[in-house]
Design an enzyme around this catalytic site. Structure first.
Site, mmCIF file in Angstrom:
data_model
loop_
_atom_site.group_PDB
_atom_site.id
_atom_site.type_symbol
_atom_site.label_atom_id
_atom_site.label_comp_id
_atom_site.label_asym_id
_atom_site.label_seq_id
_atom_site.Cartn_x
_atom_site.Cartn_y
_atom_site.Cartn_z
ATOM 1 N N ASP A 256 -15.627 -7.368 -16.577
ATOM 2 C CA ASP A 256 -14.914 -7.754 -17.803
ATOM 3 C C ASP A 256 -13.418 -7.861 -17.568
ATOM 4 O O ASP A 256 -12.705 -8.484 -18.343
ATOM 5 C CB ASP A 256 -15.199 -6.751 -18.927
ATOM 6 C CG ASP A 256 -16.487 -7.122 -19.611
ATOM 7 O OD1 ASP A 256 -17.552 -6.944 -18.991
ATOM 8 O OD2 ASP A 256 -16.438 -7.647 -20.747
HETATM 9 O O1 MRU Z 1 -20.773 -5.549 -23.737
HETATM 10 P P1 MRU Z 1 -21.178 -6.827 -23.075
HETATM 11 O O2 MRU Z 1 -22.627 -7.131 -23.175
HETATM 12 O O3 MRU Z 1 -20.299 -7.979 -23.511
HETATM 13 O O4 MRU Z 1 -20.855 -6.549 -21.542
HETATM 14 C C1 MRU Z 1 -21.080 -7.562 -20.600
HETATM 15 C C2 MRU Z 1 -20.755 -7.144 -19.216
HETATM 16 O O5 MRU Z 1 -20.389 -6.022 -18.960
HETATM 17 C C3 MRU Z 1 -20.852 -8.184 -18.152
HETATM 18 O O6 MRU Z 1 -21.119 -7.601 -16.909
HETATM 19 C C4 MRU Z 1 -19.517 -8.941 -18.046
HETATM 20 O O7 MRU Z 1 -19.056 -9.353 -19.277
HETATM 21 C C5 MRU Z 1 -19.630 -10.102 -17.133
HETATM 22 S S1 MRU Z 1 -20.665 -11.340 -17.790
HETATM 23 C C6 MRU Z 1 -20.704 -12.645 -16.755
#
Ligand code: MRU
Length: 374
Positions: free
Chosen positions: A264
């Site tokens: 993220d």
């Molecule tokens: O809380 P989320 O479902 O948005 O978290 C998503 C993740 O942690 C993913 O690994 C990240 O956003 C990369 S997605 C290509």
């Protein structure tokens, strides 16, 4: 698809998207956007409309839409739809409106940096434009929004190609079929393309190189159990679902060839924020000598953060841990701490796979600086 490594990206690599699971449908001509409601998956496949910034914020906050690259795409398209319906009297009002809406979008999910990067790029593009009329500024903004949205496809093909080459060249040790492990959901449901870590896994599978994928359930939101398994099944990839607490025992009892995860937010020293549980996996990977790779587009790098110490970690509501299918299965007044992400220190990472190359964390900063000047 043939398993080719060490070369330029073949023109047909991951080009056929006819069977790809689409999480977002955007009709440029009609200016219509619908998104797949991920809260209903895997039981129901329902697309819902997003017509403006308020609706974009609502689907992002509720987790109907999630995954850092997808959040950014839905945010900028929501902005596109709203600003093109609006009558703004002069460029000052235009900039004020853009600033307010951007902040509203940025506030939805603080760790996912793709969102902030995309909105900052939009702001910079409008400010740099010498045209002072509202129409001129709107034209520059529209062009940049569509460039970012369309650009993800090619950026993703390069990212997946780099990951595919890395795993085949450095993790297979002559073995035809590999066993991989992943957490959360990082595929088509988290992006507007094939995905990051899961995109690499699908590419390896299409080349006949996957024996099995261990998908972590990913408590408390179960993105692994609900979404990654949906995608693996959709793409015909062999997999096994495990709970997060089974990761150590899986690594002890099974030869895992590589762990691929998303991110993220990545700091310039390689510290990587990703779904809660990723740090635990990296510690385990080091103990069991399993290569550990975040797979990350350029848009997930925070070019102004030197290290991960102060990456903001989103905290989610307690009910996500206390409820099952909307019903409290643990007393509602139970004290809960629910951080949605953790930060994996750079020293636990084998290489960071990006669309501009694969780098040991120590080399990331220089590579980012060089790439941002291209
Ligand atoms: O809380 P989320 O479902 O948005 O978290 C998503 C993740 O942690 C993913 O690994 C990240 O956003 C990369 S997605 C290509």
């Amino acid at each position: 698809m043939k398993s080719i490594v060490n070369g330029p990206i073949p023109d047909d690599f991951m080009r056929d998207v006819s069977n790809r699971l689409n999480t977002l449908l955007f009709d440029k001509e009609k200016r219509e956007l619908t998104v797949l409601d991920q809260l209903l998956l895997p039981l129901e496949k329902k697309y819902i409309p997003v017509r403006n910034v308020d609706e974009a914020c609502a689907v992002i906050k509720s987790m109907q839409v999630r995954g850092a690259p997808l959040i950014a795409a839905v945010a900028i398209l929501g902005l596109y739809l709203e600003i093109n319906q609006k009558t703004l009297k002069d460029s000052a009002e235009f900039l004020h409106f853009l600033g307010e809406k951007s902040q509203q979008l940025i506030d939805t999910r603080p760790t996912a940096i793709n969102l902030r990067n995309a909105l900052n790029d939009l702001k910079a593009c409008v400010l740099v434009s010498s045209v002072q009329t509202v129409q001129g500024k709107l034209a520059s903004l529209n062009e940049k929004i569509l460039e970012i949205y369309d650009g993800e496809q090619e950026e993703n093909r390069r990212l997946v190609w780099n990951g595919y080459q890395e795993v085949i060249s450095n993790c297979s040790h002559g073995k035809e079929k590999l066993t991989l492990l992943t957490i959360c959901n990082t595929g088509s449901l988290a992006t507007c393309s094939w995905g990051t870590a899961l995109g690499v896994i699908v590419a390896l599978h299409q080349a006949g190189r996957v024996e099995n994928v261990y998908a972590l359930e990913t408590r408390p939101y179960n993105q692994g159990a609900r979404l990654t398994t949906t995608e693996l099944k959709h793409n015909g990839v062999p997999f096994m679902l495990i709970t997060d607490s089974m990761a150590a025992w899986t690594m002890k009892t099974t030869k895992i060839d590589a762990i691929l995860v998303g991110a993220d937010q990545v700091a310039l020293n390689g510290d990587t924020a990703n779904k809660i549980g990723t740090y635990m996996l990296a510690v385990l990977a080091n103990h069991h000598k399993v290569p550990f790779y975040p797979v990350v587009p350029y848009t997930t790098v925070n070019r102004s953060r030197e290290n991960g110490d102060s990456i903001p970690i989103e905290e989610r509501p307690p009910k996500e841990m206390l409820q099952a299918n909307g019903v409290f299965v643990i007393p509602e007044d139970t004290p809960v701490w629910n951080p949605a992400f953790d930060v994996t220190p750079a020293e636990l990472i084998t290489k960071i796979i990006t669309d501009f190359g694969n780098y040991p964390p120590k080399e990331l900063k220089k590579a980012v600086e060089e790439f941002s000047q291209v």
